[in-house]
Design a protein around this motif. Structure first.
Motif, short mmCIF file in Angstrom:
data_model
loop_
_atom_site.label_atom_id
_atom_site.label_comp_id
_atom_site.label_asym_id
_atom_site.label_seq_id
_atom_site.Cartn_x
_atom_site.Cartn_y
_atom_site.Cartn_z
N GLN A 69 60.43 41.09 48.40
CA GLN A 69 60.09 41.98 47.29
C GLN A 69 58.87 41.44 46.56
N VAL A 70 57.86 42.28 46.47
CA VAL A 70 56.65 41.93 45.73
C VAL A 70 56.75 42.59 44.36
N MET A 78 49.75 37.41 45.93
CA MET A 78 49.51 36.66 47.16
C MET A 78 50.46 37.07 48.29
N TRP A 79 51.56 37.75 47.93
CA TRP A 79 52.56 38.10 48.94
C TRP A 79 52.36 39.49 49.53
N GLY A 80 51.61 40.35 48.84
CA GLY A 80 51.42 41.71 49.35
C GLY A 80 50.23 42.37 48.69
N ASP A 81 49.85 43.52 49.23
CA ASP A 81 48.70 44.25 48.69
C ASP A 81 49.07 45.08 47.47
N ARG A 82 50.37 45.28 47.25
CA ARG A 82 50.83 46.10 46.14
C ARG A 82 52.30 45.76 45.86
N PRO A 83 52.83 46.16 44.71
CA PRO A 83 54.26 45.95 44.45
C PRO A 83 55.11 46.75 45.43
N SER A 84 56.29 46.24 45.73
CA SER A 84 57.20 46.90 46.68
C SER A 84 57.78 48.18 46.07
N LEU A 85 58.05 49.15 46.94
CA LEU A 85 58.63 50.43 46.55
C LEU A 85 59.84 50.73 47.44
N PRO A 86 60.76 51.61 47.00
CA PRO A 86 61.93 51.92 47.82
C PRO A 86 61.61 52.35 49.25
N LEU A 196 57.10 42.78 59.73
CA LEU A 196 57.09 42.86 58.26
C LEU A 196 55.64 42.96 57.77
N LYS A 197 55.17 44.19 57.66
CA LYS A 197 53.82 44.47 57.20
C LYS A 197 53.89 45.62 56.20
N GLN A 198 53.36 45.41 55.02
CA GLN A 198 53.36 46.48 54.03
C GLN A 198 52.54 47.66 54.53
N PRO A 199 53.16 48.83 54.68
CA PRO A 199 52.38 50.00 55.11
C PRO A 199 51.47 50.49 53.99
N GLU A 200 50.38 51.14 54.37
CA GLU A 200 49.47 51.70 53.39
C GLU A 200 50.11 52.91 52.72
N MET A 201 49.85 53.05 51.42
CA MET A 201 50.36 54.20 50.69
C MET A 201 49.50 55.42 51.01
N PRO A 202 50.11 56.63 50.98
CA PRO A 202 49.33 57.86 51.24
C PRO A 202 48.15 57.96 50.28
N GLY A 203 46.98 58.21 50.82
CA GLY A 203 45.81 58.36 49.97
C GLY A 203 45.21 57.04 49.53
N ASN A 204 45.84 55.92 49.96
CA ASN A 204 45.36 54.58 49.60
C ASN A 204 45.26 54.38 48.09
N GLU A 205 46.22 54.97 47.35
CA GLU A 205 46.20 54.78 45.90
C GLU A 205 46.42 53.31 45.57
#
Length: 335
Positions: A69-70, A78-86, A196-205
């Motif tokens: 969980q980020v 340092m652990w991810g590109d963005r905070p974790s989401l459900p 375990l790779k954080q997927p990109e959010m739609p629209g790269n917000e």
């Protein structure tokens, strides 16, 4: 009416009613809302091997030391590109039967680093296998336990084409001359970790992290490094796990960068090709994964310059434009 100490029946009924009401609004209603969570468009379902590795992850209780969980604070950046989401957990949550659901992998302890984006931070299979066999072989101060039962010792004459040989340095072998082969359990666990790779959010917000207070001088010093990119920090986060902080590498596993003829070459093209496209030395060293998709031209130039000017190395620096030219060449070769 509310004389509970004389009417135990009312006391039990009221207590039970309060418990049920709180359970509905605290647990049931939020959980039902989560049923409508959908995966990110770029996210993919776990393969059979990755799902088996997830089960190994749970069986070995990796969640006791590692989180996934980020949080939305800068120290977690340092652990991810963005905070974790459900939606990040859509494919790892699975109902086992009518009454049970797979255990949560969020974790609450960071005895070891967060694994949310470990598939991007450390994509190499060889490193993960070596780390599982003996964590101290790649991280000197690691307190992680070893998992030797996930591996098999074999004579070199018994190695087959189907065996995945782990590049274990001689000093960590129980019997010199033996080869360490990964069992399916280890391969599945590594497959899960690599997924375990954080997927990109739609629209790269962009989802902002809550910033912390920094000393202005430190910020200014960091901005001056490699045109605003900190090559040393990038090296520590991306390369040091294999090549070590000292640049000496690991004998028999990962090559040294200190005094390397490739690193010190006046023409940096081969070095940049290796960073961009990876390197498979077959029997000499473990396989190095490519970083073309993970790092941009400025970041690769910063890492290359750190390696070419550290540990006594004294080579000319490269520019982002140099990296761009090699990247274009590598892309043409792969087409």
């Amino acid at each position: 009416m509310f004389n509970f100490h004389k009417d135990h029946k009312k006391l039990v009924i009221v207590a039970l009613s309060v418990f049920v009401i709180l359970s509905i609004f605290i647990s049931v209603v939020p959980a039902s809302n989560l049923q409508y969570v959908q995966p990110f468009p770029t996210d993919e379902a776990l393969t059979e091997a990755e799902r088996a590795g997830l089960n190994v992850y749970v069986q070995e209780n990796c969640v006791a030391c590692h989180t996934q969980q980020v949080r939305g604070i800068e120290m977690d950046k340092m652990w991810g590109d963005r905070p974790s989401l459900p939606s990040d957990y859509y494919y790892t949550k699975k109902r086992l039967d009518v009454w049970r659901q797979s255990p949560s992998l969020l974790g609450s302890e960071r005895t070891g680093p967060d694994l949310t984006n470990i598939g991007k931070r450390q994509p190499g299979e060889g490193w993960h296998l070596l780390h599982l066999y003996n964590p101290r072989s790649v991280v000197n101060a690691s307190i992680m336990p070893s998992y030797p039962w996930m591996f098999e010792e074999k004579d070199a004459t018994r190695i087959t084409d189907e065996d995945v040989v782990v590049p274990v340095p001689e000093e960590y072998l129980n019997e010199p001359g033996k080869k360490i082969v990964a069992k399916p359990k280890a391969l599945n666990l590594v497959a899960y970790l690599q997924s375990l790779k954080q997927p990109e959010m739609p629209g790269n917000e962009d989802v902002e992290f809550i910033p912390s207070i920094k000393d202005d001088l430190d910020v200014a010093q960091e901005a001056r490094k490699s045109g605003g990119v900190d090559g040393e920090k990038l090296y520590m986060n991306t390369c040091a796990a294999c090549h070590q902080q000292s640049g000496k590498g690991l004998v028999g596993a990962f090559p040294p960068l200190e005094g390397s003829s490739i690193v010190l070459d006046d023409d940096p093209e081969l070095m940049l090709q290796i960073i961009l496209a990876g390197y498979d030395a077959r029997s000499d060293y473990g396989v190095m994964p490519p970083f073309a998709a993970q790092l941009n031209d400025e970041e690769i130039a910063a890492i290359a310059n750190h390696e070419r000017t550290s540990w006594g190395n004294d080579a000319s620096e490269v520019t982002a434009e140099d990296v761009k030219k090699v990247r274009e060449y590598v892309m043409e070769m792969n087409q």
